[in-house]
Design a protein around this motif. Structure first.
Motif: not given
Length: 690
Positions: A413-420
């Motif tokens: 999972i990308s860090p960007q998706r976790i942040d979103q």
């Protein structure tokens, strides 16, 4: 603004007060209540470490100390503050509460205990006291399934102590609304229900509701039918829209209850009634062209227009092999045979892009375990990745923080998706005022005693209006005849509790009854059947055998391990005696599924149905103190043949089509709905008046 804190300071900037939740002496953007919820959420996520972000993406069940059984430790503080000292916890999360908040960094919890408001308030405040003392001071949000409907689960509760007004089941609310619509009263029941219930929830401190079900019932054996509003997409759409507006307001705010509408894209298309809590029910089957768009999606389309805080996808997976081509808005829907919470097209292309949903997506409970249909071969980190990458933001029924963290650190999972996902979830918490003046609850109750009485009266009026009269051979209303009343449930204990409730209502209404049915002119029999459980792979037998004592037979010919109703011997003895002596039988059936009523109807001189309706309301209709207006929210099947399964495992009637439309697809010479001895067809919308 009343900014109460327990461990953090309040700072003043520009003459205004703010909580210094990270104790750095500076006003950070996430602490600034003047900014938008999105701005605050994005700032907070930028300050969170990976462990804090991981914990935010999970919600799990948590019990209250005061709800423990007699003999167990009942001090509320013991469960909240228990430290990780090696003492085993007897709860689903298996971690002490303090450790769950401080070390697992979880902030979302599901409460299932029924307790008075003062206990719920104290518990939520203690949770938030622990949360406030953590590094960033992120508060806790408590969620619950609906609490304003009566059901058999509440039989053991002291109903007078519960802080929520109790309506009939959602099927009963739909039955009452349909009656009101015929009377020209519109949807006032729903508007009042939402208005009063919202304020009761605010007083409890529970700010997130896993409610309501927008699913359209299309298979009569589905064990979750009693949580729906029936089978009419247009009716359900209007009800859901009004509930969102009533609980949340035009926009989510500090006086809202955040709703999670479920189960997208509709859980009703069951394969032969089996529920996806077990493997036999893993598939959503769409055998009929256009059924997804025409029957199942409309309530969710309407819901999305009113911006519910979140949506919950169902466990089930769409079957390619067993389904007909489906489309939406002229575009083909490509089925991926994975559960809806793992289904990228369903969540992103359909729910977000086409329906315009902007809230967050909350999975159903347990998809990391036995209900992860279509992803059974994935590791737990792989399942987390599949769900979150598909668009699910909050994973329910787990605290497996190590597995989600592994999915992130191994680049699944990308860090960007976790942040979103974190931003999506945190926006709700900021909207609700949980970071500001709504962290701690109970100081200023919304409901005064007069309003509580109004709420209870509105609820009881709905009970009365829900009662549906199906048959009346010049028996009702009962005037002057000697009346005997008796309840029958499944199992001795349940029967006793229903009988206690029935007699309590008899006493409250000051009704004279005889204790021996042989002395009565009329016997009013209250039947509370149950057919299986959505946690067990049972075929969902619908037939109530009131006239014979014989084993229940499943549709495949095997002896059925469940029973719909116990103590048939006593029941039949009463029925036979009354008829043999020229006396009358009035039967009230609790409609939690669309029962096959042929046996009951033929043996009854008058037949009514309720939907987890208080027996006192049914009695008022029997005695003519209230004229019945309720209408069936479901079409009742004629017999077991019309819901039978052929040699290929295909149901005779379409699993994905509501009862009112099943005749379009029945085999030649067959019709679906039951027709009684008077020629009345028990279709959705049917109900007699005096």
């Amino acid at each position: 603004m009343n900014l109460k804190t327990k461990s953090k300071q309040v700072i003043e900037v520009d003459g205004l007060k703010f909580k210094d939740l990270n104790n750095n002496g500076v006003l950070d953007a996430y602490e600034d209540w003047r900014l938008s919820s999105r701005e605050r959420a994005e700032n907070l996520v930028s300050l969170m470490n990976i462990d804090e972000k991981v914990g935010m993406l999970m919600i799990n069940q948590l019990g209250m100390g005061k709800a423990k059984k007699e003999g167990e430790n009942t001090e509320i503080l013991d469960e909240v503050f228990e430290k990780a000292d090696g003492t085993p916890m007897k709860s689903l999360d298996k971690y002490p509460t303090t450790e769950t908040i401080e070390k697992l960094h979880m902030r979302h919890f599901i409460l299932r205990d029924n307790m008075p408001n003062e206990d719920i308030n104290e518990w939520i405040n203690k949770l938030n006291e622990v949360a406030e003392a953590t590094r960033l001071g992120i508060p806790v949000v408590v969620a619950s399934n609906s609490r304003n409907e009566f059901s058999s689960k509440l039989l053991a509760e002291n109903l007078e102590k519960l802080p929520f007004s109790l309506y009939p089941g959602t099927l009963g609310i739909a039955a009452a609304v349909q009656g009101d619509l015929e009377q020209g009263e519109g949807y006032k029941i729903i508007d009042d229900f939402a208005k009063y219930s919202k304020n009761e929830w605010l007083d409890s401190g529970i700010r997130k509701g896993y409610m309501y079900m927008a699913d359209v019932v299309t298979d009569p054996r589905w064990q979750r039918t009693d949580g729906t509003f029936g089978e009419e997409p247009e009716l359900i759409s209007e009800i859901i829209a009004r509930l969102i507006k009533g609980f949340q307001g035009e926009e989510l705010n500090e006086d809202s209850i955040a709703l999670t509408i479920k189960h997208f894209p509709g859980g009703g298309a069951r394969e032969n009634g089996f529920d996806p809590h077990y493997k036999e029910g893993k598939w959503n089957v769409y055998r009929t062209e256009g059924s997804l768009e025409n029957y199942h999606l409309p309530p969710f389309i309407e819901a999305a227009k009113h911006n519910p805080s979140s949506m919950m996808p169902y466990y089930s997976a769409p079957s390619i092999e067993k389904s007909h081509f489906q489309s939406f808005d002229g575009e083909a829907i490509p089925f991926e045979e994975v559960g809806m919470a793992f289904n990228h097209y369903i969540l992103n292309n359909l729910l977000r892009d086409k329906l315009g949903f902007t809230g967050y997506i909350n999975s159903d409970t347990g998809i990391m375990g036995k209900t992860g249909w279509g992803v059974e071969d994935l590791t737990v980190p792989g399942r987390f990745a599949k769900a979150i990458n598909a668009g699910t933001d909050l994973i329910s029924g787990t605290n497996q923080v190590k597995d989600l963290k592994k999915a992130i650190t191994t680049n699944l999972i990308s860090p960007q998706r976790i942040d979103q996902a974190n931003v999506n979830i945190l926006i709700e918490m900021f909207d609700l005022g949980l970071f500001d003046n709504k962290t701690y609850v109970g100081d200023q109750p919304v409901m005064d005693e007069a309003t509580k009485k109004e709420a209870e009266e509105a609820a009881y009026q709905t009970h009365l209006k829900s009662v549906t009269l199906l048959k009346n051979n010049n028996v009702l209303p009962v005037k002057g005849q000697k009346l005997f009343v008796k309840a029958f449930g499944r199992g001795e204990e349940e029967t006793e509790k229903y009988q206690e409730l029935l007699l309590k209502d008899v006493k409250a209404l000051n009704i004279e009854i005889v204790e021996d049915y042989k002395e009565a002119d009329i016997a009013a029999l209250f039947l509370y059947p149950v057919s299986g459980s959505y946690f067990d792979a049972t075929p969902g037998l619908l037939e109530l055998e009131i006239c014979e004592d014989k084993p229940n037979i499943a549709l495949n010919g095997d002896t059925y391990k469940e029973t719909t109703l116990s103590n048939f011997y006593e029941l039949n003895k009463i029925v036979d005696y009354m008829h043999e002596n020229g006396k009358k039988i009035v039967t009230s059936v609790n409609m939690i599924l669309p029962w096959i009523l042929e046996n009951v109807e033929k043996k009854s001189n008058a037949l009514l149905v309720g939907y987890d309706t208080f027996p006192g309301a049914v009695l008022e209709v029997i005695l003519g103190q209230f004229s019945p207006i309720g209408k069936l929210p479901l079409t009742l099947p004629k017999n077991s043949k019309v819901i039978g399964v052929d040699e290929y495992g295909v149901s005779i009637s379409r699993n994905d089509v509501p009862g009112y439309d099943k005749d379009k697809y029945m085999r030649e010479g067959m019709t679906y709905a039951y027709v009684d001895q008077a020629g009345n067809e028990y279709r959705s919308g049917f109900g007699l008046n005096y």
